[in-house]
Design an enzyme around this catalytic site. Sequence first.
Site, short mmCIF file in Angstrom:
data_model
loop_
_atom_site.label_atom_id
_atom_site.label_comp_id
_atom_site.label_asym_id
_atom_site.label_seq_id
_atom_site.Cartn_x
_atom_site.Cartn_y
_atom_site.Cartn_z
CE1 TYR A 65 48.53 40.91 37.94
CE2 TYR A 65 50.49 41.16 36.58
CZ TYR A 65 49.25 40.59 36.82
OH TYR A 65 48.75 39.68 35.92
CD GLU A 67 47.03 38.55 41.13
OE1 GLU A 67 47.95 38.19 41.90
OE2 GLU A 67 46.64 37.86 40.18
CG ASP A 211 22.88 43.79 34.66
OD1 ASP A 211 23.44 44.91 34.69
OD2 ASP A 211 23.15 42.91 33.82
CB THR A 237 28.48 48.93 32.22
OG1 THR A 237 27.31 49.70 31.90
CG2 THR A 237 28.23 47.49 31.83
CE LYS A 240 26.26 48.72 28.55
NZ LYS A 240 25.47 47.50 28.78
NE ARG A 246 34.17 49.73 25.87
CZ ARG A 246 32.87 49.70 25.56
NH1 ARG A 246 32.11 48.69 25.95
NH2 ARG A 246 32.32 50.66 24.86
C1 LIG Z 1 25.88 46.16 28.69
C2 LIG Z 1 25.29 45.20 29.64
C3 LIG Z 1 26.05 44.21 30.27
C4 LIG Z 1 27.45 43.84 29.85
O1 LIG Z 1 28.40 44.80 29.91
P1 LIG Z 1 29.81 44.54 29.16
O2 LIG Z 1 30.66 45.63 29.72
O3 LIG Z 1 29.52 44.64 27.72
O4 LIG Z 1 30.29 43.20 29.55
C5 LIG Z 1 25.46 43.43 31.24
N1 LIG Z 1 24.17 43.60 31.55
C6 LIG Z 1 23.39 44.51 30.93
C7 LIG Z 1 21.96 44.63 31.33
C8 LIG Z 1 23.92 45.32 29.96
O5 LIG Z 1 23.13 46.20 29.33
#
Ligand SMILES: *Cc1c(COP(=O)(O)O)cnc(C)c1O
Length: 430
Positions: A65, A67, A211, A237, A240, A246
Amino acid sequence: MSTPVTADTYYGPSFAALLEQDPAIGEILVSELDRQRTGIQLIASENQTSPAVLTALGSTLSNKYAEGYPGARYYGGCAEVDKAENLAIERAKELFGADHANVQPHSGASANQAVYGAFTKPGDTILAMSLDHGGHLTHGFKVSFSGKWFNAVHYGVNKDTEDIDYDQVEALAKEHRPKIILAGGSAIPRLIDFERFRAIADEVGAIFWVDAAHFIGLVAGQAIPSPVPHADVVSFTTHKVLRGPRGGAIVCKAEHASKIDRAVFPMMQGGPLMHAVAAKAVNFAECATQEYRDYAARVIANAAALADRLGTHGIRPITGGTDTHLSLHDLQGVGVTGIDAEKRCDAAGIVLNKNAIPFDPEKPNVASGIRVGSPSVTTQGMGTEQMEQIGDLIARAVTETDGTPEHPVAREIRDSIGELLTAFPAYPAP
Ligand SMILES: *Cc1c(COP(=O)(O)O)cnc(C)c1O
């Protein structure tokens, strides 16, 4: 095909004990490894992470933990995890040239939730790309918290160029005066003009948020321009193109650092996943190598080769091609729906997803398009020649098969794929 001995290599030496204790789950771990090894993986948001990242993920850091943040935790015993998180933070700042990094978000969606938490109150107006033109659920789509709690206004692509309509972004920004202007999405094949977005945000006094979930790996590999110098905040993320565990992360300007940290914890999350944080640190170091930069460049060359080849078969790339790791294709020219194409490819050993295309006449669960990406096959060492071959195989699967694995053409395609995978295996035996 796989045996517990080869699974050991990727799941660690304790794998044999797991298989004995819980064969039901142990066998799923083996068969999923087999699944990843035996098909062509073209899901644009997936990749094959390194054994080092997998090992960090499977570590005892999961027990801890923590936090709070390094040096300011709510629990004792955090000396070791503090070191891991500090390394992850320092490596992220260095990799992206950022003032500040938060490596605790559990996922991309959690990272986005924190960005909303940092800069908005429920009811505020945000401006983002619409989902059906390439945006993301968390960008104000109705079924997401972001659509329920905020007044989301959406821009799309221009009908002729099929690329982001910047004039529309500017007009909507002036009309609605949003708190946040958001760029990025899940099905955008082209580079985003961050300077133009910045100028529009400045004109209306909005926070400019990128994003970068999909393309951050190409930024880390210095293969495309970075949003970091232009944006107030960049969420992403780590699983990817980036090829880490993840998870999610956020980098931002120094002036927003404490707001972002407080929004991740305690506003949105509890204890961070310290095993994932350590795995993110491992991944950030991998991304700082020349080897990874070469990888990122090959990802783009491969995506372009695949997009072009599909185009020669009448499976038209939206915007005419790609500058990134993914392309979106219009199947209307070959008279097949997205859902049928996905099914036919799947039966032939090619994993990809149906996708809505801009101005799609079909419902989203049918769709007129497919999305393909090159991160996984590039990790396996494939190059443009293999992409052309895969493009030919996809076209055959889409137009000549019926979605059953027994179809003779589906069999032929699977045989060709078997040969490709023998030359370019995923998770090869060492
Ligand atoms: C994949 C993705 C997310 C979300 O990611 P998760 O790990 O699945 O929650 C958010 N924004 C964009 C543009 C994405 O392609």
